[in-house]
Write an enzyme that holds these catalytic residues in place. Structure first.
Site, PDB file in Angstrom:
ATOM      1  N   GLN A 162      16.440  60.642   8.740  1.00 18.15           N
ATOM      2  CA  GLN A 162      16.442  61.830   9.587  1.00 18.15           C
ATOM      3  C   GLN A 162      15.628  61.558  10.846  1.00 18.15           C
ATOM      4  O   GLN A 162      14.436  61.264  10.750  1.00 18.15           O
ATOM      5  CB  GLN A 162      15.838  62.990   8.786  1.00 18.15           C
ATOM      6  CG  GLN A 162      15.713  64.284   9.541  1.00 18.15           C
ATOM      7  CD  GLN A 162      14.530  65.098   9.037  1.00 18.15           C
ATOM      8  OE1 GLN A 162      13.379  64.730   9.218  1.00 18.15           O
ATOM      9  NE2 GLN A 162      14.832  66.203   8.386  1.00 18.15           N
ATOM     10  N   GLY A 163      16.249  61.602  12.003  1.00 20.37           N
ATOM     11  CA  GLY A 163      15.537  61.342  13.253  1.00 20.37           C
ATOM     12  C   GLY A 163      15.181  62.625  13.980  1.00 20.37           C
ATOM     13  O   GLY A 163      15.858  63.008  14.935  1.00 20.37           O
ATOM     14  N   TYR A 164      14.171  63.311  13.483  1.00 16.94           N
ATOM     15  CA  TYR A 164      13.743  64.563  14.115  1.00 16.94           C
ATOM     16  C   TYR A 164      12.405  64.400  14.843  1.00 16.94           C
ATOM     17  O   TYR A 164      12.336  64.480  16.058  1.00 16.94           O
ATOM     18  CB  TYR A 164      13.603  65.688  13.073  1.00 16.94           C
ATOM     19  CG  TYR A 164      14.910  66.277  12.549  1.00 16.94           C
ATOM     20  CD1 TYR A 164      16.148  65.744  12.868  1.00 16.94           C
ATOM     21  CD2 TYR A 164      14.885  67.392  11.710  1.00 16.94           C
ATOM     22  CE1 TYR A 164      17.327  66.298  12.371  1.00 16.94           C
ATOM     23  CE2 TYR A 164      16.054  67.961  11.215  1.00 16.94           C
ATOM     24  CZ  TYR A 164      17.272  67.402  11.543  1.00 16.94           C
ATOM     25  OH  TYR A 164      18.420  67.959  11.047  1.00 16.94           O
ATOM     26  N   SER A 165      11.315  64.194  14.072  1.00 19.75           N
ATOM     27  CA  SER A 165       9.969  64.214  14.650  1.00 19.75           C
ATOM     28  C   SER A 165       9.776  63.088  15.651  1.00 19.75           C
ATOM     29  O   SER A 165      10.358  62.001  15.523  1.00 19.75           O
ATOM     30  CB  SER A 165       8.922  64.066  13.549  1.00 19.75           C
ATOM     31  OG  SER A 165       8.956  65.154  12.685  1.00 19.75           O
ATOM     32  N   GLU A 217      23.839  75.991  -4.162  1.00 18.26           N
ATOM     33  CA  GLU A 217      23.070  76.586  -5.257  1.00 18.26           C
ATOM     34  C   GLU A 217      21.621  76.237  -5.003  1.00 18.26           C
ATOM     35  O   GLU A 217      21.186  75.141  -5.308  1.00 18.26           O
ATOM     36  CB  GLU A 217      23.519  75.998  -6.603  1.00 18.26           C
ATOM     37  CG  GLU A 217      24.904  76.438  -7.018  1.00 18.26           C
ATOM     38  CD  GLU A 217      25.561  75.460  -7.982  1.00 18.26           C
ATOM     39  OE1 GLU A 217      25.154  74.286  -8.032  1.00 18.26           O
ATOM     40  OE2 GLU A 217      26.490  75.891  -8.676  1.00 18.26           O
TER      41      GLU A 217
END
Lengths: 392, 356
Positions: free
Chosen positions: A122-125, A240
């Protein structure tokens, strides 16, 4: 008030158990090597895994039933059978693609991600965009029909093992902060991507820095529209929702803490006989059980199609605070073992609790730091006025 | 899995909550608090008219035949409003009669308790021991009762007392000249406590009565009251933080205040299920019922106390005045904290019952 699952689900539980005996427990006990991948395929065919994913993308496409999901989780955990592939690919990218991706993107990525053939990070921060994530600076622009991306990502879990990254990239530099971001998919195996491991305070190496230096990705490897990446990344549609898992993990940790108090010695006697320790444990148990029953209540509300409201916003901070309390007591109980560095797995003594003592701080920071959680609770849950500019 | 209230339970709780809010807004809380006995006739009569006094009493004697959980929901709603009067002791006495009373005892007393025409209470513990009846002196021999009880709620108003005995049983006493009631100058002026002395008082045994169980029921109800009170402290603090301005802005826009209230919300809201479950475990006779009664009591008494402290701090100087009602909840929190044993006493009991 009914705390049992009911006969329909107990019948379902025995079906799951039977499946596990035939396909996992017994073969393993007999010395057979069961490949996780083929086991997962069988379990998916039975409707036990990837229940929210359409069959054409490799899922089992089951109607949402949080209680069945819970029974499956309980039984698979008990049998130590492989469950769904962990990581941000399955938990974050796949739901996002299913909700807003193009058909070709689903065809291209979903099935292989579920099978574990594609691993994602995940390349977010970024170094300057932590809690204030929308301040991210990594730039992307289209040149000759290809995205060219430059910038730096950080705290990128397992980037060193991932083939792909889903990233938030500033593509519309003139648009307002939240409206200038796009959600891009990037191949990690290319000259423009450099991964450097970050060592954690606990000594582990799960995080990385990722340097993007004129990295390329095809023009259509964008999920959602240009500038819509912030919204796309907030796609939290879950088939779910696991409302009880967090409380279950806390209860496991608490049971281990009681065992630690039984084993630890205080003036030559079991620490569990010390009135201070008993008080501290009983105090923590109050919070642990409150968390259990609030999760039961939230799950029941979900089953009844009602919103948990304020209660649902408290779960992360609640779990974090319990983790801090357990860390404090564990530190007292391990005493001078806290002067050691934990040995490798398998030969560790009480100093293995250092993992929880440090790790509880990781929990406080990752996935929305505690002070951000407090803002969210105060603003969204209690309706207190928003801070100027901050979007919680 | 349905860890939720039934529609009937929600309606019952809402009805009591609405009534209590209206009556207290009209002055019932304050008048009882400032009065001599902690009693407000409008509040008591209204509660009884709603059927709150009959909830857990048997159907054949005019009760509603419901359980401790239903009572606890009412007690939560009353706690939210700091509703005054003898409800707590009254319903505990009614519960004891319903569970252990002989047919004659039930026929004689339960209809009067259901309507509220007769006020009843409990006199369970003795000074210095809140969890072990072995240390008490009060004894029934064979029809005359001697001893001294502490912390009896609203004994001044009660005509009927259910009394804990040193052998763990329970006795029924109609108040007469041999029963001396000395009301304390106590902290919570909405629920008055008395020392009660019995000198050769005429009394009957409640057949099979168990004071330990009745104490657990009382602990569950205190936990419910504390949850209601804590919730109110959070709500009042939040409302005040939105309305009170300093430095040109609502104080609730400052992160220091936001975080204080967020922390409080994390303490209060998840604890709801703790008293629900403790009541459920009591009603079903589950193995962990005694432990959960103690743990819920300890936990929620602490949470209520914390909530009351935060509330007064957030209200600033206003919260420290006699005129503002904040200290009424603070005092109720002190009652819930100490009545029938402090959190420390109950954590020790819970630890023991956990097999630690």
């Amino acid at each position: 008030m009914e705390l049992e699952y009911g006969p329909e689900y107990e019948l379902f539980r025995s079906e799951v158990r039977q499946f596990l005996v035939e396909n996992w427990t017994k073969p393993v006990a007999d010395g057979a090597i069961v490949e996780a991948a083929s086991f997962r395929r069988q379990a998916t065919a039975k409707g036990y895994l990837y229940r929210g994913v359409p069959q054409r993308y490799g899922g089992s496409e089951q109607p949402a039933d949080p209680l069945k999901a819970r029974v499956i989780r309980e039984e698979f955990t008990r049998a130590r059978a492989p469950r769904e592939i962990e990581g941000p690919g399955v938990s974050m990218l796949v739901p996002t693609l299913l909700a807003v991706g193009e058909d070709w993107q689903k065809d291209r990525f979903v099935a292989k991600t579920l099978a574990g053939e594609y691993a994602w990070c995940q390349g977010y921060s970024e170094p300057h965009a932590g809690s204030d994530l929308a301040a991210l600076r990594t730039r992307g622009e289209i040149v000759d029909g290809t995205w060219r991306i430059s910038g730096q990502k950080v705290w990128t879990t397992l980037a060193h093992r991932a083939q792909f990254m889903f990233a938030l990239v500033r593509t519309e530099p003139d648009a307002p902060k939240h409206l200038g971001i796009s959600y891009l998919l990037i191949d990690m195996n290319q000259p423009g991507v450099t991964v450097r491991p970050l060592r954690q305070m606990s000594g582990g190496r799960e995080f990385n820095e990722v340097f993007l230096d004129d990295a390329r990705t095809p023009a259509d490897w964008i999920v959602g529209a240009r500038g819509a990446g912030w919204q796309v990344s907030r796609t939290t549609l879950r088939h779910e929702r696991d409302l009880v898992g967090g409380a279950g993990a806390t209860e496991d940790a608490f049971r281990k803490l009681v065992e630690l108090a039984r084993d630890a010695r205080c003036d030559g006697r079991p620490a569990l006989e010390s009135e201070d320790v008993r008080q501290a444990l009983a105090r923590i148990e109050g919070y642990v059980l409150a968390q259990r029953f609030t999760s039961y209540r939230q799950m029941s509300l979900e089953l009844a199609g009602q919103d948990a409201g304020l209660s649902g916003l408290l779960n992360k901070l609640n779990g974090t605070e319990i983790g801090h309390s357990m860390a404090n007591l564990a530190q007292e109980l391990i005493g001078s073992y806290g002067l050691l560095t934990p040995a490798p797995k398998g030969e560790r003594g009480p100093e293995k609790w250092i993992g929880q003592i440090m790790g509880s701080l990781g929990v406080a920071i990752a996935g929305g730091a505690s002070n951000i959680q407090r803002n969210i609770i105060a603003e969204r849950g209690l309706g207190l006025p928003r801070e100027g500019g901050a979007q919680s | 899995m349905k860890f939720l209230l039934s529609d009937d339970q929600i309606q019952l709780q809402d009805a009591v909550a609405r009534f209590a809010a209206d009556t207290c807004a009209a002055g019932a809380r304050r008048s009882a608090f400032e009065g001599e006995t902690g009693f407000d006739a409008a509040f008591w009569d209204g509660l009884m008219a709603l059927g709150a006094g009959a909830v857990s009493l048997p159907l054949e004697h005019g009760g509603l035949g419901l359980e401790l959980l239903d009572l606890a929901l009412i007690v939560e709603a009353i706690g939210y409003e700091a509703g005054p009067g003898p409800f707590l002791g009254h319903v505990l006495a009614g519960h004891a009669l319903s569970r252990w009373g002989s047919p004659t005892q039930q026929a004689e007393w339960i209809p009067k308790l259901a309507s509220g025409a007769t006020i009843a209470t409990v006199a369970l513990v003795e000074a210095g021991s809140e969890t072990s009846h072995y240390r008490w002196i009060t004894d029934l021999d064979p029809a005359s009762l001697n001893g001294q009880k502490a912390q009896s709620p609203n004994a001044e108003l009660a005509e009927l007392l259910i009394v804990g005995l040193r052998d763990g049983g329970l006795a029924l006493v109609a108040k007469g000249a041999e029963v001396g009631v000395e009301t304390c100058d106590d902290i919570d002026r909405t629920r008055r406590l008395s020392n009660v002395t019995f000198k050769n008082a005429a009394a009957e045994l409640l057949p099979g009565g168990r004071v330990d169980d009745l104490l657990d029921a009382a602990r569950v109800l205190v936990a419910a009251d504390a949850f209601g009170g804590a919730r109110r402290c959070l709500d009042m603090s939040t409302a005040y933080a939105k309305e009170r301005e300093q430095f040109g802005r609502a104080i609730g826009s400052f992160q220091a205040v936001k975080h204080q209230l967020a922390n409080l919300a994390v303490s209060v809201e998840p604890a709801r299920g703790l008293y629900w479950y403790a009541a459920h475990a009591y009603d079903r006779g589950l193995e962990d019922r005694a432990k959960m009664a103690s743990l819920a009591k300890a936990h929620l008494a602490d949470v209520f106390m914390q909530a009351a402290r935060v509330m007064i701090e957030v209200h600033g100087g206003l919260g420290y005045t006699w005129e503002h009602d904040a200290h009424i909840w603070f005092r109720r929190a002190m009652f819930d904290f100490a009545w029938l044993g402090t959190p420390q006493v109950h954590r020790a009991r819970s630890a023991q019952l956990s097999g630690w």
